[in-house]
Design an enzyme around this catalytic site. Structure first.
Site, PDB file in Angstrom:
ATOM      1  N   CYS A   1     -13.595  11.707  -3.129  1.00  0.00           N
ATOM      2  CA  CYS A   1     -13.924  10.376  -2.587  1.00  0.00           C
ATOM      3  C   CYS A   1     -14.054  10.481  -1.064  1.00  0.00           C
ATOM      4  O   CYS A   1     -13.137  10.960  -0.386  1.00  0.00           O
ATOM      5  CB  CYS A   1     -12.820   9.398  -2.983  1.00  0.00           C
ATOM      6  SG  CYS A   1     -12.982   7.799  -2.185  1.00  0.00           S
TER       7      CYS A   1
ATOM      8  N   CYS B   1     -22.811  -3.726 -15.568  1.00  0.00           N
ATOM      9  CA  CYS B   1     -23.102  -3.163 -14.242  1.00  0.00           C
ATOM     10  C   CYS B   1     -22.424  -1.795 -14.071  1.00  0.00           C
ATOM     11  O   CYS B   1     -21.301  -1.588 -14.515  1.00  0.00           O
ATOM     12  CB  CYS B   1     -22.584  -4.132 -13.179  1.00  0.00           C
ATOM     13  SG  CYS B   1     -22.729  -3.528 -11.508  1.00  0.00           S
TER      14      CYS B   1
ATOM     15  N   CYS C   1     -17.069  -7.027 -14.946  1.00  0.00           N
ATOM     16  CA  CYS C   1     -18.069  -6.046 -14.505  1.00  0.00           C
ATOM     17  C   CYS C   1     -19.282  -6.054 -15.440  1.00  0.00           C
ATOM     18  O   CYS C   1     -20.400  -5.768 -15.021  1.00  0.00           O
ATOM     19  CB  CYS C   1     -17.481  -4.631 -14.467  1.00  0.00           C
ATOM     20  SG  CYS C   1     -16.479  -4.299 -13.005  1.00  0.00           S
TER      21      CYS C   1
ATOM     22  N   CYS D   1     -22.372   6.126  -5.891  1.00  0.00           N
ATOM     23  CA  CYS D   1     -21.355   6.939  -5.198  1.00  0.00           C
ATOM     24  C   CYS D   1     -21.975   8.287  -4.837  1.00  0.00           C
ATOM     25  O   CYS D   1     -22.428   9.015  -5.713  1.00  0.00           O
ATOM     26  CB  CYS D   1     -20.124   7.141  -6.094  1.00  0.00           C
ATOM     27  SG  CYS D   1     -18.918   8.234  -5.306  1.00  0.00           S
TER      28      CYS D   1
ATOM     29  N   ASP E   1       0.789  -1.225   0.000  1.00  0.00           N
ATOM     30  CA  ASP E   1       0.000   0.000   0.000  1.00  0.00           C
ATOM     31  C   ASP E   1       0.827   1.284   0.000  1.00  0.00           C
ATOM     32  O   ASP E   1       0.647   2.140  -0.856  1.00  0.00           O
ATOM     33  CB  ASP E   1      -0.991  -0.016   1.184  1.00  0.00           C
ATOM     34  CG  ASP E   1      -1.826   1.243   1.254  1.00  0.00           C
ATOM     35  OD1 ASP E   1      -2.368   1.634   0.204  1.00  0.00           O
ATOM     36  OD2 ASP E   1      -1.943   1.839   2.338  1.00  0.00           O
TER      37      ASP E   1
ATOM     38  N   CYS F   1     -21.636   0.754  -8.701  1.00  0.00           N
ATOM     39  CA  CYS F   1     -20.719   1.531  -7.854  1.00  0.00           C
ATOM     40  C   CYS F   1     -20.691   2.991  -8.296  1.00  0.00           C
ATOM     41  O   CYS F   1     -20.634   3.908  -7.455  1.00  0.00           O
ATOM     42  CB  CYS F   1     -19.319   0.927  -7.864  1.00  0.00           C
ATOM     43  SG  CYS F   1     -18.661   0.644  -9.516  1.00  0.00           S
TER      44      CYS F   1
ATOM     45  N   CYS G   1     -18.790   1.615  -2.241  1.00  0.00           N
ATOM     46  CA  CYS G   1     -18.622   1.125  -3.618  1.00  0.00           C
ATOM     47  C   CYS G   1     -18.241  -0.351  -3.627  1.00  0.00           C
ATOM     48  O   CYS G   1     -18.332  -1.015  -4.657  1.00  0.00           O
ATOM     49  CB  CYS G   1     -17.591   1.963  -4.372  1.00  0.00           C
ATOM     50  SG  CYS G   1     -15.998   2.038  -3.570  1.00  0.00           S
TER      51      CYS G   1
HETATM   52 FE1  SF4 Z   1     -18.012  -3.680 -11.441  1.00  0.00          FE
HETATM   53 FE2  SF4 Z   1     -18.847  -1.604  -9.953  1.00  0.00          FE
HETATM   54 FE3  SF4 Z   1     -20.620  -3.421 -10.770  1.00  0.00          FE
HETATM   55 FE4  SF4 Z   1     -18.828  -4.059  -8.914  1.00  0.00          FE
HETATM   56  S1  SF4 Z   1     -20.470  -2.512  -8.711  1.00  0.00           S
HETATM   57  S2  SF4 Z   1     -19.410  -5.290 -10.732  1.00  0.00           S
HETATM   58  S3  SF4 Z   1     -17.059  -2.862  -9.591  1.00  0.00           S
HETATM   59  S4  SF4 Z   1     -19.417  -2.032 -12.072  1.00  0.00           S
END
Ligand code: SF4
Length: 379
Positions: free
Chosen positions: A214, A191, A188, A198, A134, A194, A243
């Site tokens: 963020c 989708c 992904c 947000c 990190d 996230c 997220c």
């Molecule tokens: Fe991908 Fe975001 Fe959907 Fe998770 S929420 S599958 S990171 S698009």
């Protein structure tokens, strides 16, 4: 291909020391990422917590000049607590994000990497390596993606098929050439949950984060929290992982594989009011082992004050008045004044006016005005 047997031995050994996933990648420069980082930097989207120059962040050979390959590791962490804590009026609680549950993962992963280093060094004369978790220059996520640990989701997290995105990442640059693993296909699909969920629009595009917006970053800043975020962080004291929570790839995933990563409910969901009077020593003794304590107590206390305002916790007003009058830190005095106004107890506004008469710091005075403005909203 060189070192195939050694690679097998490393994979087998890694399982015995609590490494849940391991991958091997070349140590070539991360050329594509270099271009992306430049765009991010020019747009002002970096957090400022990043270590090193763009070159240092994308060129493994700058950290080990004979670098041949990188070993990426992942350790899974829990997503749910076994015991639920009550969060009731008079005893409101705050929240640390999941990546701060248990012992500080930097230490946990560094220890695993040290064990792995010793294992290889005992077998290969002249072995050289450099490990990071990190806070090193290299991007853990870029290495993990190249090494097939997971794909890089639209939420900018590495998503593993086995443990979702609830994994800590670390890596070891080595002078040994290993057969590389294949990256995993992006899963992904269509989708965009996230991005859609947000609260600040910080995910400006798939896989592109404006860190300045963020909430995870905002909870870690040390100054006054800008007004537009105060209503959005709720009771969050450190980090923000919505997220990850909304991600369908994390559904049903809750890995309890390592006792040292188990959350202590009293630490990860602490009562808010007692946080406000902790001394530095008390803070360190209580929270010092957690990743979320790295910025010290001030951001946590500032966020605790905002959380008390969020709950309109009247039982906290006496302590907030004490902080507004006595705390040497302007951020704490000012945030307390704003919170007292927002909570709107019957004596709130008189208390702010009394403190205002002797306050000299312009930023604190501005917060007092914001606190007093709630009186007009109420009437
Ligand atoms: Fe991908 Fe975001 Fe959907 Fe998770 S929420 S599958 S990171 S698009």
């Amino acid at each position: 291909m060189a070192n195939e047997q050694l690679k097998e031995d490393i994979i087998n050994y890694a399982k015995t020391i609590g490494i849940d996933k391991i991958g091997f990648a070349s140590a070539n420069p991360f050329a594509e990422m270099k271009a992306r980082l430049k765009v991010q930097q020019d747009a002002g989207y970096s957090s400022g917590f990043e270590k090193g120059t763009i070159e240092e962040r994308t060129e493994p050979k700058l950290h080990l000049n004979e670098a041949e390959s990188i070993i990426a590791i992942a350790v899974a962490y829990p997503s749910r607590m076994k015991d639920r804590m009550s969060n009731k009026r008079g005893q409101r609680r705050g929240n640390f994000c999941r990546a701060s549950w248990g012992n500080d993962y930097h230490e946990v992963l560094n220890e695993r990497l040290e064990q792995l280093t010793a294992f290889i060094a005992a077998r290969v004369p002249g072995f050289r390596s450099r490990s990071m978790v990190d806070t090193g220059e290299l991007s853990d996520r870029a290495v993990a993606e190249r090494a097939g640990i997971g794909w890089s989701g639209k939420n900018c997290m590495i998503i593993t098929p086995e443990f979702g995105s609830y994994v800590y990442l670390g890596e070891m640059i080595t002078n040994l050439p290993f057969p590389s693993d294949q990256p995993i296909d992006d899963d992904c699909g269509d989708c965009t949950l996230c991005i859609d969920r947000c609260p600040t629009g910080a995910l400006v595009a798939p896989g592109r984060l404006n860190a300045q917006n963020c909430l995870a970053f905002i909870t870690q800043t040390k100054g006054f929290m800008p007004d537009e975020y105060r209503g959005k962080i709720g009771n969050q004291l450190y980090g923000y992982d919505n997220c990850q929570v909304v991600c369908p790839k994390n559904r049903g995933i809750d890995s309890h594989l390592h006792p040292e990563l188990e959350p202590d409910p009293e630490l990860v969901k602490p009562e808010l009011l007692p946080l406000l009077s902790l001394s530095n020593r008390e803070f360190k003794n209580k929270f010092g082992k957690m990743a979320g304590s790295w910025r010290g107590k001030k951001p946590i206390q500032r966020n605790a004050i905002i959380a008390l305002a969020h709950y309109k916790e009247e039982a906290a007003v006496d302590e907030l008045i004490r902080l507004m009058n006595e705390d040497p830190r302007p951020v704490i005095r000012g945030t307390a004044a704003w919170a007292i106004g927002k909570i709107a107890r019957s004596d709130s506004y008189q208390a702010i006016r009394t403190a205002e008469a002797k306050e000299t710091d312009p930023e604190v005075l501005a917060e007092m005005k914001k606190g007093l403005a709630y009186e007009q909203v109420m009437t």
